[in-house]
Structure formats: C-alpha cells, structure tokens
Design a protein around this motif. Sequence first.
Motif, PDB file in Angstrom:
ATOM      1  N   ARG A 176      48.525  33.221  41.238  1.00 17.85           N
ATOM      2  CA  ARG A 176      49.642  33.595  40.368  1.00 17.85           C
ATOM      3  C   ARG A 176      49.759  35.120  40.265  1.00 17.85           C
ATOM      4  O   ARG A 176      50.866  35.675  40.290  1.00 17.85           O
ATOM      5  CB  ARG A 176      49.464  32.979  38.982  1.00 17.85           C
ATOM      6  N   HIS A 177      48.625  35.790  40.144  1.00 18.77           N
ATOM      7  CA  HIS A 177      48.667  37.254  40.100  1.00 18.77           C
ATOM      8  C   HIS A 177      49.102  37.817  41.454  1.00 18.77           C
ATOM      9  O   HIS A 177      49.763  38.868  41.503  1.00 18.77           O
ATOM     10  CB  HIS A 177      47.302  37.809  39.716  1.00 18.77           C
ATOM     11  N   ASP A 180      52.728  37.764  41.397  1.00 22.06           N
ATOM     12  CA  ASP A 180      53.228  38.888  40.603  1.00 22.06           C
ATOM     13  C   ASP A 180      53.163  40.188  41.403  1.00 22.06           C
ATOM     14  O   ASP A 180      54.068  41.032  41.315  1.00 22.06           O
ATOM     15  CB  ASP A 180      52.417  39.028  39.312  1.00 22.06           C
ATOM     16  N   TYR A 183      55.941  40.148  43.854  1.00 16.40           N
ATOM     17  CA  TYR A 183      57.168  40.403  43.096  1.00 16.40           C
ATOM     18  C   TYR A 183      57.326  41.911  42.851  1.00 16.40           C
ATOM     19  O   TYR A 183      58.413  42.478  43.036  1.00 16.40           O
ATOM     20  CB  TYR A 183      57.107  39.633  41.779  1.00 16.40           C
ATOM     21  N   ASN A 301      47.808  44.870  32.971  1.00 16.86           N
ATOM     22  CA  ASN A 301      49.179  44.571  33.376  1.00 16.86           C
ATOM     23  C   ASN A 301      49.415  44.660  34.880  1.00 16.86           C
ATOM     24  O   ASN A 301      50.342  44.021  35.378  1.00 16.86           O
ATOM     25  CB  ASN A 301      50.162  45.520  32.669  1.00 16.86           C
ATOM     26  N   PRO A 303      49.203  43.654  38.497  1.00 15.50           N
ATOM     27  CA  PRO A 303      48.817  42.371  39.107  1.00 15.50           C
ATOM     28  C   PRO A 303      47.666  42.473  40.089  1.00 15.50           C
ATOM     29  O   PRO A 303      46.891  41.528  40.217  1.00 15.50           O
ATOM     30  CB  PRO A 303      50.105  41.911  39.790  1.00 15.50           C
ATOM     31  N   SER A 473      55.414  43.249  35.627  1.00 21.05           N
ATOM     32  CA  SER A 473      55.438  42.104  36.548  1.00 21.05           C
ATOM     33  C   SER A 473      54.454  41.012  36.140  1.00 21.05           C
ATOM     34  O   SER A 473      54.524  39.899  36.679  1.00 21.05           O
ATOM     35  CB  SER A 473      55.089  42.577  37.966  1.00 21.05           C
ATOM     36  N   SER A 474      53.530  41.309  35.227  1.00 15.34           N
ATOM     37  CA  SER A 474      52.573  40.296  34.806  1.00 15.34           C
ATOM     38  C   SER A 474      53.317  39.126  34.169  1.00 15.34           C
ATOM     39  O   SER A 474      54.104  39.296  33.242  1.00 15.34           O
ATOM     40  CB  SER A 474      51.582  40.890  33.800  1.00 15.34           C
ATOM     41  N   ALA A 476      55.355  37.191  36.015  1.00 12.62           N
ATOM     42  CA  ALA A 476      56.612  36.992  36.736  1.00 12.62           C
ATOM     43  C   ALA A 476      56.747  35.560  37.238  1.00 12.62           C
ATOM     44  O   ALA A 476      57.839  34.989  37.234  1.00 12.62           O
ATOM     45  CB  ALA A 476      56.704  37.972  37.919  1.00 12.62           C
ATOM     46  N   PHE A 477      55.628  34.957  37.649  1.00 11.70           N
ATOM     47  CA  PHE A 477      55.708  33.580  38.135  1.00 11.70           C
ATOM     48  C   PHE A 477      56.072  32.624  37.011  1.00 11.70           C
ATOM     49  O   PHE A 477      56.883  31.714  37.196  1.00 11.70           O
ATOM     50  CB  PHE A 477      54.374  33.157  38.759  1.00 11.70           C
TER      51      PHE A 477
END
Length: 487
Positions: A176-177, A180, A183, A301, A303, A473-474, A476-477
């Motif tokens: 997940r990170h 991010d 992203y 914060n 990613p 962006s943390s 974002a998913f």
Amino acid sequence: MKLVRSFLFKQLARIVVTSASTLLSACMVGPDYERPAAPQSQHYDAQAEHQLVETGRPVGAQHIDLGKKVDGDWWSAFGSAKLDQVMRKAIDGNLDLQAADATIARANEAVAAAGGGLLPQVDLGVQGGRQRTGSGARLSTSNFYAAGPQVSFHFDLFGGTKRLVEERTALADLQRHRFDAAYLTVTGDVASQAFLLASARAQIDAVQDLLADDRKNLELVRAAHAYGSATQIDVALAATQLAQDETLLPPLAQQRDTARHALSVLAGKGPADWVAPDFDLSDFALPANLPVSLPSEAARNRPDILEAEARLHAASAAIAVATADLYPHLQLSASLDQIGPGIGTLWSVAGALTGPIFHGGALKANRRASIDSYKASLAGYQQTVIAALGQVADVLQAINHDTEEFAAQERALNAAEVSLRLNRAGYRAGEIDVLQVLDAERTYQRALIGKIRAKTARYLDTAQLSVALGGNSSGAFERRLASRNEQ
C-alpha cells in the motif's frame, strides 16, 4: 442412522474446537515489533530555512511555513485548472498505479491465506474399491466405500502462525505504501513535464522573436550594403547569426515533444491516442508561501519511509516465525466415516505432537538469518530517513538559490534589452558596426532564455519540495478505494 452420524460429527468438531480455544492462549514467541522513533531534528538545513523565513526578501521571493503540513492536492497550489485536469487523468489511467493496485490485492489474499491456518481445516474424504475377504473356499469379493468429513487443527502453541499473519500483513502494508510512492512519483512527474512543456514553448516563442529580429537585421545590412554603407562581410555576419540562432529551435522542439509524449504515457495512453493540452508558463501561479512539515512529521508521511518501515516490521515478524519453528508443534485431527455397504460408522480422534531434535543446524541458521535480515532492514530504514532529510534540505537550498538566480537573470535581461536597443539605434545612425549589434543580440538572447529557464526552475523545485515532503500521498490507496466504492 443419519441422526447418529450427525451427533457424532458434532461431538468430534466440538472436541477439536474446544481444544483449540483452550490452547490458543498459549505463549507467542517474540520479538514484538516496536516502531522506530521519529527523527528528533527540528531542521533540514537551518541556514536555508533562515533565509526562506526572514523578512526583507526580494519582491516575488518565496517563503516557507515551517511546521505546516501539505494539505489537500499539493499541485493545486499552482492554481492551474489545466494541470488539475491532466493530473486526474493520469491518476485514473496510469498503468503503474493499476499494477500496484493489483499487487495490493494479491498481498491481501496472502494475509487471508495465512490467517486460514488459525482455523480448523475441514475436508471431505471419499474412497471406494473392490476387495476380497475370507479364506479357503469361503472367499468372497465385494465392493466397498468410505465417505465422511475430516477435521484437523494445528495448535499455534508458540504463535508461529500468528506471526506469519503479522508478517504478511506488514508486507501488505508495504504494498500500500508502494502504491502511495508510485502515486507521488506520477503526480510529481506530471507536474514536472507540464512545466517543461510550458518552458519549451516559451523558449521557442523567444527564439522565434529573436529570429524575426535577425531577419530584420539581415535586411537592414543588405540595404546598407546596397547603398555602400556596409560591407559584404557585414552581410555574411548577419546571415551567420540568423543561421546560428535557427539551430536553437530543433532542441527546444524536441524538449516540447518529449514532454508532451511523457504526459501521454503517464496518463496510460500512447502519444497518438491522447495529446496533452499545450501548457504555458502563464497557466501557473508560483506559490508565495510553502508549507514545510517538520522532519518528525515527514518521516510519518513520506511513502518511501513508510514502505521501509513496513519492511522492517515484516522482518521482525519473520524472526518470530523462525523462532517458533524451534519449538514443538501440536495437531489434533478427527474423522467420521460411513463404511459400507452395511458395515457402519467409524470415527476417530487423534493428536500428534512433533518437536525438532536434529535438523543439521538448519532451524537455528534460519533464525540467525532472519535476525540479520532485520538488521539490514533497520539500516535500510535509517538510510531512507536520512536520504529523505537530505533531499528536503537540497530542495530548500535550491528554492533559495532559484530566487537569487531569477533576480539576476531579470537584471541581466533588462540590461541586455537596453544595450540592444542602443546598439541598434547606433547602427542605424552609422555610429557603430554590425558586429556590436550582433553581439548585443546574442547577449539579449542568452538573457531571455536564461530568465525563462530560471522561472521554470522555480516551478520545478517548488513541486519537488512538495514531493520530497510526501505530497500528502500517505493513504492515497485508501482514498482511491473509497472513491471507487462511492461510484
């Protein structure tokens, strides 16, 4: 008979589940993961920060708000609806983000698969065949079958399975990170390519203006030559200057086209399938105040830092998994079979305890290797944090120097413009030769291109600062998932 079989199976299942719940409270080997402490430093580069917060800076200079977090979509600070439109298209269509999305789904399934080991396993066994029984003259051949459920449960006495679930969960967090981070990279690249596209177009316009002046100069020199006030050498010099300036256009056109193609690719489209809009530098407003979160906040914060932390967590859990392998394993199983034809029901309950005695040192070596892996992950995490702080410090200094360079380029352009105007007037009055005019034109051209590039650098470094701080962006998913569910 069915009632009897159902009763027996329920009793067997109850035995398994009751035993499981009794032993699930057994000890769980460590270590227990502890999140690394955030950086204690309050500054990235004290000298750069001091310059960016002091009063009396030049007009148009940017300031930082130290301790303030980036809020919302970081690129919205540039005030460009056109950039926001392209950014949304890239976020929705970028194939790297789609690949990261699928990788997260795969990691989540791995967590579910590992978690299944904490529950009883129920299977259905069926077998059939022909058999001969008896002896001598009383031999008989018959068909037979056996069918019934089988229940088994592995008691996680020392928490190896739970730690495996913990490890898989940490690896899912890592993915997940990583999404991010992708992203953040995509949004940063979109902004950068938009600025480069606008810069190339501005430089092309400047060169076109310069070429128009070169052509006018050439006409003037040719006219002067016709009246005998200029030599053929003057004409050749003017023509050479025009030809040299024309060589500036192809590289700038290539920069423009490369940026446009990059935007198409970032949006998940081929350059022939979707063309990004033409950006101009006037489409963007340079943010006057820049939020800069503290190092401790940036570490929570960014990613890439969170990804390194998730990897560290997984390495910690892997130590516990390897440690649990050093201890005994207990498994309970039960079965209920209908044997036929006409034989009846057969049930069984069995427990098995196995413990390692000699594996050639493999189990202890695995544990030592997992400890070494944790140490490597810890060093990697610390290096990621330090590199992140260094990146922010670099960008802060770059923004500070960008202000100085832009001011210097603006002064140089103003001076070059005055010099060019005076030289042209002097040439028309016959006071100076064409060489001085050509030299003034070259100086003006360099100053004009320099100012455009300095302005572009300010946009690029401002965007890079938001990216270096994590760009909000943390998560974002999770936001992408929530938006998809709303649809």
